[in-house]
Design a protein around this motif. Structure first.
Motif, PDB file in Angstrom:
ATOM      1  N   GLY A 152      37.815  39.276  42.003  1.00 16.08           N
ATOM      2  CA  GLY A 152      37.738  38.228  43.135  1.00 16.08           C
ATOM      3  C   GLY A 152      37.835  38.666  44.543  1.00 16.08           C
ATOM      4  O   GLY A 152      37.181  38.184  45.488  1.00 16.08           O
ATOM      5  N   VAL A 153      38.683  39.632  44.955  1.00 15.06           N
ATOM      6  CA  VAL A 153      38.785  40.260  46.093  1.00 15.06           C
ATOM      7  C   VAL A 153      37.505  40.948  46.588  1.00 15.06           C
ATOM      8  O   VAL A 153      37.075  40.648  47.801  1.00 15.06           O
ATOM      9  CB  VAL A 153      40.109  41.114  46.092  1.00 15.06           C
ATOM     10  CG1 VAL A 153      40.071  41.900  47.405  1.00 15.06           C
ATOM     11  CG2 VAL A 153      41.480  40.369  46.041  1.00 15.06           C
ATOM     12  N   THR A 154      37.053  41.584  45.714  1.00 16.36           N
ATOM     13  CA  THR A 154      35.943  42.154  45.713  1.00 16.36           C
ATOM     14  C   THR A 154      34.611  41.332  46.231  1.00 16.36           C
ATOM     15  O   THR A 154      33.774  41.342  46.983  1.00 16.36           O
ATOM     16  CB  THR A 154      35.312  43.193  44.626  1.00 16.36           C
ATOM     17  OG1 THR A 154      36.290  44.209  44.454  1.00 16.36           O
ATOM     18  CG2 THR A 154      33.985  43.758  44.951  1.00 16.36           C
ATOM     19  N   ILE A 155      34.428  40.195  45.370  1.00 17.91           N
ATOM     20  CA  ILE A 155      33.693  39.254  45.557  1.00 17.91           C
ATOM     21  C   ILE A 155      33.883  38.472  47.041  1.00 17.91           C
ATOM     22  O   ILE A 155      32.688  38.053  47.760  1.00 17.91           O
ATOM     23  CB  ILE A 155      33.581  37.961  44.490  1.00 17.91           C
ATOM     24  CG1 ILE A 155      33.137  38.637  43.201  1.00 17.91           C
ATOM     25  CG2 ILE A 155      32.886  36.954  44.750  1.00 17.91           C
ATOM     26  CD1 ILE A 155      33.380  37.821  42.010  1.00 17.91           C
TER      27      ILE A 155
ATOM     28  N   GLY B 247      34.921  33.429  44.714  1.00 17.31           N
ATOM     29  CA  GLY B 247      35.613  34.713  44.743  1.00 17.31           C
ATOM     30  C   GLY B 247      37.317  34.498  44.878  1.00 17.31           C
ATOM     31  O   GLY B 247      38.143  35.004  44.340  1.00 17.31           O
ATOM     32  N   THR B 248      37.320  33.379  45.572  1.00 19.33           N
ATOM     33  CA  THR B 248      38.759  32.773  45.900  1.00 19.33           C
ATOM     34  C   THR B 248      39.636  32.398  44.772  1.00 19.33           C
ATOM     35  O   THR B 248      40.756  32.657  44.195  1.00 19.33           O
ATOM     36  CB  THR B 248      38.761  31.758  46.969  1.00 19.33           C
ATOM     37  OG1 THR B 248      38.315  32.384  48.191  1.00 19.33           O
ATOM     38  CG2 THR B 248      40.092  31.278  47.161  1.00 19.33           C
ATOM     39  N   LEU B 249      38.725  31.972  43.563  1.00 23.52           N
ATOM     40  CA  LEU B 249      39.169  31.059  42.441  1.00 23.52           C
ATOM     41  C   LEU B 249      39.796  32.379  41.648  1.00 23.52           C
ATOM     42  O   LEU B 249      40.635  32.325  40.818  1.00 23.52           O
ATOM     43  CB  LEU B 249      38.118  30.307  41.711  1.00 23.52           C
ATOM     44  CG  LEU B 249      37.782  28.885  42.536  1.00 23.52           C
ATOM     45  CD1 LEU B 249      36.767  28.245  41.691  1.00 23.52           C
ATOM     46  CD2 LEU B 249      38.957  27.889  42.572  1.00 23.52           C
TER      47      LEU B 249
ATOM     48  N   THR C  55      26.928  32.108  50.868  1.00 19.57           N
ATOM     49  CA  THR C  55      27.898  32.358  51.372  1.00 19.57           C
ATOM     50  C   THR C  55      29.292  32.076  50.876  1.00 19.57           C
ATOM     51  O   THR C  55      30.348  32.355  50.620  1.00 19.57           O
ATOM     52  CB  THR C  55      27.796  33.017  52.751  1.00 19.57           C
ATOM     53  OG1 THR C  55      26.885  33.892  52.978  1.00 19.57           O
ATOM     54  CG2 THR C  55      29.070  33.912  53.184  1.00 19.57           C
ATOM     55  N   ILE C  56      29.153  30.668  51.212  1.00 18.22           N
ATOM     56  CA  ILE C  56      30.323  29.631  51.177  1.00 18.22           C
ATOM     57  C   ILE C  56      30.690  29.589  49.688  1.00 18.22           C
ATOM     58  O   ILE C  56      31.968  29.706  49.152  1.00 18.22           O
ATOM     59  CB  ILE C  56      30.201  28.402  51.919  1.00 18.22           C
ATOM     60  CG1 ILE C  56      30.184  28.530  53.328  1.00 18.22           C
ATOM     61  CG2 ILE C  56      31.441  27.351  51.418  1.00 18.22           C
ATOM     62  CD1 ILE C  56      30.065  27.128  54.077  1.00 18.22           C
TER      63      ILE C  56
ATOM     64  N   ILE D  96      44.996  35.308  50.903  1.00 22.24           N
ATOM     65  CA  ILE D  96      43.583  34.829  50.294  1.00 22.24           C
ATOM     66  C   ILE D  96      43.454  33.546  50.699  1.00 22.24           C
ATOM     67  O   ILE D  96      42.180  33.273  51.122  1.00 22.24           O
ATOM     68  CB  ILE D  96      43.415  34.675  48.706  1.00 22.24           C
ATOM     69  CG1 ILE D  96      43.618  36.255  48.184  1.00 22.24           C
ATOM     70  CG2 ILE D  96      42.277  34.121  48.171  1.00 22.24           C
ATOM     71  CD1 ILE D  96      43.706  36.459  46.469  1.00 22.24           C
ATOM     72  N   LEU D  97      44.264  32.731  50.735  1.00 25.06           N
ATOM     73  CA  LEU D  97      43.964  31.279  51.413  1.00 25.06           C
ATOM     74  C   LEU D  97      43.845  31.477  53.118  1.00 25.06           C
ATOM     75  O   LEU D  97      43.146  30.811  53.385  1.00 25.06           O
ATOM     76  CB  LEU D  97      45.534  30.636  51.182  1.00 25.06           C
ATOM     77  CG  LEU D  97      45.704  30.261  49.864  1.00 25.06           C
ATOM     78  CD1 LEU D  97      47.290  29.466  49.816  1.00 25.06           C
ATOM     79  CD2 LEU D  97      44.712  29.419  49.240  1.00 25.06           C
TER      80      LEU D  97
END
Length: 312
Positions: free
Chosen positions: A289-292, A149-151, A142-143, A114-115
């Protein structure tokens, strides 16, 4: 469909790497041995393909009564300046591997990938700075989606930041920066040269850098003939050989935008293997989160499709 599948499988191959690296660490192998054996395998496979393409080009040239094949033409134009440029362009991918694989010592593989995927917005930032051009509204949105999503995907919303190793997180983010630079440089480094030769020289540059930083003692102390050979072969096959070949086949036919979306298949594959092979806990909130993150990667291209459909 075959070109879409080609890019999808190429990206999914990258998702396998983190699991193989963690298993190699479990057998007691060190960072230099893991990355060195990977690039050595990639080097052998890439040059094997390049020499095969050269041989096939010569065969076609003979059959066509002296007409030069595109591959042989690319070889004759490849000067030492071009070779050194390609080798330099290949060093960021070696640095990415070193940083990413080292982060796996400190943080779960599901978090490390993810990172690494933060390269999606880091690349935008680098391009904006280099071109002195501010990103547009959709890119800012987008960012924001990617960071949100990463959080979730990292589990920060559930666990907070206290359980994460700072060293591992920093290494993971630095691998994203390095990967962004690799994408930036690799696209500009002698693009007229045949992909087989570009890959071979870029892998050569990456391997040379790793061997300077971590002398390949495993070639002389017998380690290479143990399980390290298997790990190196798998990493070289899925990390240094298969993806570049499949991308070279598919990307020219489907475009860079669609390739970017399909390239995100690396993320769910890595998280899935982390959960089922390495037995890492991945909650439903993290999957959300992965989906986002995947949606965030697809947003710019979906916006383009919408504009095209309105015009038509």
């Amino acid at each position: 469909m075959k070109y879409l599948l080609s890019v999808f499988l190429g990206a999914a191959s990258y998702g396998i790497l983190s699991t193989i690296v963690v298993l190699a660490y479990g057998k007691g192998y060190e960072l230099g041995e893991v990355v060195g054996s990977q690039l050595l395998t990639g080097f052998v496979l890439a040059w094997g393909l390049a020499l095969f393409m050269k041989w096939r080009g010569k065969q076609k040239a003979r059959v066509s009564a002296g007409k030069h094949n595109a591959v042989t033409g690319a070889v004759t134009k490849l000067t030492w300046k071009h070779r050194l440029l390609l080798m330099a362009a290949g060093t960021p991918t070696a640095i990415t591997g070193l940083l990413y694989y080292e982060s796996l010592r400190y943080i779960p593989a599901s978090l490390a990938i993810i990172l690494l995927f933060q390269f999606t917005w880091i690349g935008v930032l680098i391009q904006a700075i280099s071109h002195r051009k501010r990103p547009n509204g959709i890119m800012f949105f987008t960012i924001a989606v990617l960071l949100g999503g990463t959080l979730l995907a990292a589990g920060i919303m559930e666990q907070g930041t206290g359980k994460f190793n700072v060293t591992g997180v920093i290494l993971g983010l630095l691998s994203a920066v390095s990967y962004s630079l690799f994408i930036l440089f690799s696209g500009k480094a002698v693009p007229s040269v045949h992909p087989a030769y570009r890959s071979a020289w870029m892998i050569s540059g990456g391997m040379l850098l790793v061997f300077i930083l971590f002398p390949p003692l495993f070639l002389f102390n017998g380690l290479i003939w143990g399980e390290l050979l298997l790990f190196g072969f798998l990493l070289g096959m899925f990390g240094a050989f298969i993806p570049p070949v499949l991308f070279a086949i598919g990307v020219p036919h489907i475009g860079e935008g669609m390739a970017g979306i399909l390239g995100a298949s690396e993320l769910p594959v890595a998280v899935l293997l982390s959960a089922f092979v390495l037995n890492e806990h991945v909650s439903m909130l993290q999957w959300a989160g992965v989906t986002i993150v995947l949606l965030g990667i697809a947003l710019p291209e979906l916006k383009k499709w919408r504009r095209l459909s309105v015009r038509q």
